[in-house]
Design an enzyme around this catalytic site. Structure first.
Site, PDB file in Angstrom:
ATOM      1  N   ASP A 157       0.840  -1.268   0.035  1.00 40.76           N
ATOM      2  CA  ASP A 157       0.009   0.188   0.159  1.00 40.76           C
ATOM      3  C   ASP A 157       0.848   1.285   0.120  1.00 40.76           C
ATOM      4  O   ASP A 157       0.643   1.931  -0.650  1.00 40.76           O
ATOM      5  CB  ASP A 157      -0.973   0.062   1.356  1.00 40.76           C
ATOM      6  CG  ASP A 157      -2.261  -0.822   1.094  1.00 40.76           C
ATOM      7  OD1 ASP A 157      -2.679  -0.903  -0.077  1.00 40.76           O
ATOM      8  OD2 ASP A 157      -2.376  -1.490   2.212  1.00 40.76           O
ATOM      9  N   LEU A 158       1.792   1.297   0.968  1.00 37.48           N
ATOM     10  CA  LEU A 158       2.786   2.437   0.880  1.00 37.48           C
ATOM     11  C   LEU A 158       3.384   2.767  -0.268  1.00 37.48           C
ATOM     12  O   LEU A 158       3.456   3.760  -0.638  1.00 37.48           O
ATOM     13  CB  LEU A 158       3.749   2.356   2.231  1.00 37.48           C
ATOM     14  CG  LEU A 158       3.101   1.967   3.579  1.00 37.48           C
ATOM     15  CD1 LEU A 158       4.122   1.858   4.596  1.00 37.48           C
ATOM     16  CD2 LEU A 158       2.164   3.057   3.816  1.00 37.48           C
TER      17      LEU A 158
END
Length: 403
Positions: free
Chosen positions: A165-166
């Site tokens: 996600d990051l």
């Protein structure tokens, strides 16, 4: 300072959870105007944990810093029409949409492009075919949970950091800027698609995990050891635990000098017939090296270890809890210019980070997340040119919400 920021750029974000909000916040922290559109009750992540005792989401506040919040009833056709107008509003530095919702209906690129031919839309997907996937389902497919955890543990071990996600969030910001640069140069828009699954698979390739298996090698679990060089955790005399790393030759030699194990290392090299200046050989000999370091660590308290390591430039770190990080570590305090206290609506004073980038040692200040709907009136009047009467009509119909 404006010359080093994205001041003047306007993007609309329709999103939830981590990757897309992080991408939008990255643009906002760089000075862009980022307008987040949510439904009347907030987005899917409006109550996401962690929360305060009163139920305010610290997650939502943390990933929406510096944005403007517009609330529209997007379940109704008139509300979706208003949202489309906002996405495609005129302006040479506008017409940019970031979303992780399916690109259909009112978020369909071809439909929106009828309103604005040079629209830029970046859609974050789960898998590359548009199916559902999140960090916690992508990571098990990659095999990493079988490489994480103690060497003798027999079950998969997930980690708490949503790494994909990051990375996807940061890549979304880069993708939008790349598309905007092309539009600036050629005058064309485009629909950029970014799959969480593809981001994870690409990283597995970049870091050699895939090629390693292709070459007939299968990596095992190594606990807290650093794979491919020397790195291990040790317990000090006072029970404090530290991580010590000798990845580069400089780091390795600094560690040997600080702990005075040079003679032992030379004897080990002779016995094994290798040079421990080579990082791979240090990994193979990690148990023997650890046996030399363990007594040195066990005889010294953390502060003694800190003094010696810092004087020798050793690469190391103390294991500490999040509570200790916040309470004791100066890097996570006002001593670090990245941090400042901001007044977060519904939460109170929060130690908040600005973007980590420094431009000529100057930082853009940290800003709080908006209250839900705080900017609905101002944005619709300023961006769409609605009159107060028109706004009042829409508000009275229950299409809008203001903070």
């Amino acid at each position: 300072m404006d010359g080093a920021t994205l001041a003047g750029l306007r993007a609309v974000e329709v999103s939830a959870f981590v990757a897309a909000p992080l991408g939008g916040m990255t643009l906002a922290q760089l000075g862009a105007e980022v307008i987040r559109i949510d439904g009347l009750n907030g987005g899917l992540d409006y109550r996401r944990w962690p929360v305060t005792d009163s139920g305010a989401s610290l997650f939502w506040a943390g990933l929406n810093k510096g944005k403007r919040s517009v609330v529209i009833d997007i379940d109704r056709p008139e509300g979706r029409e208003l949202a489309e107008e906002l996405i495609t509003a005129p302006g040479k530095d506008a017409g940019i949409l970031l979303t992780n919702f399916p690109a259909r209906g009112w978020l369909d690129f071809e439909r929106l492009r009828i309103r604005r031919s040079d629209l830029i839309q970046l859609t974050i997907q789960g898998d590359r075919n548009g199916g559902s996937a999140v960090d916690y389902t992508v990571n098990p497919r990659l095999g990493l949970p079988w490489l994480t955890g103690p060497q003798d543990y027999q079950a998969p071990v997930n980690h708490v950091l949503p790494a994909w996600d990051l990375i996807t969030g940061q890549m979304a910001a880069v993708g939008l800027l790349a598309a905007e640069r092309r539009r600036h140069r050629e005058g064309v828009g485009q629909h950029v698609k970014l799959a969480l699954e593809d981001v994870a698979l690409a990283v597995m390739g970049h870091l050699g995990f895939l090629a390693e298996v292709q070459g007939g090698r299968s990596r095992g679990r190594y606990g807290n050891d650093l794979f491919g060089a020397f790195g291990r955790d040790f317990i000090c005399a006072d029970g404090e635990r530290v991580m010590v790393v000798g990845l580069t030759l400089k780091q390795w030699r600094s560690l040997c000098a600080a702990t005075d194990i040079g003679d032992g290392i030379r004897g080990l090299e002779t016995r094994l017939g290798v040079s421990l200046d080579l990082e791979g050989e240090r990994f193979r000999a990690r148990e023997e090296i650890a046996a030399l370091l363990t007594p040195w660590m066990a005889e010294r308290r953390l502060e003694q270890v800190r003094e010696v390591f810092e004087s020798h430039g050793v690469c190391w770190s103390r294991y500490q809890s999040v509570e200790q990080l916040l309470r004791e570590d100066p890097s996570c305090s006002l001593a670090n210019p990245m941090f400042s206290f901001v007044e977060q609506i519904g939460v109170g004073q929060v130690l908040s980070p600005a973007i980590p980038l420094r431009f000529d040692e100057t930082r853009l200040p940290a800003k709080p997340a908006p209250a839900l709907g705080a900017d609905t009136e101002a944005v619709l009047l300023d961006v769409l040119g609605l009159s107060s009467v028109e706004f009042g009509r829409l508000y009275d119909k229950g299409l809008l919400r203001c903070a």
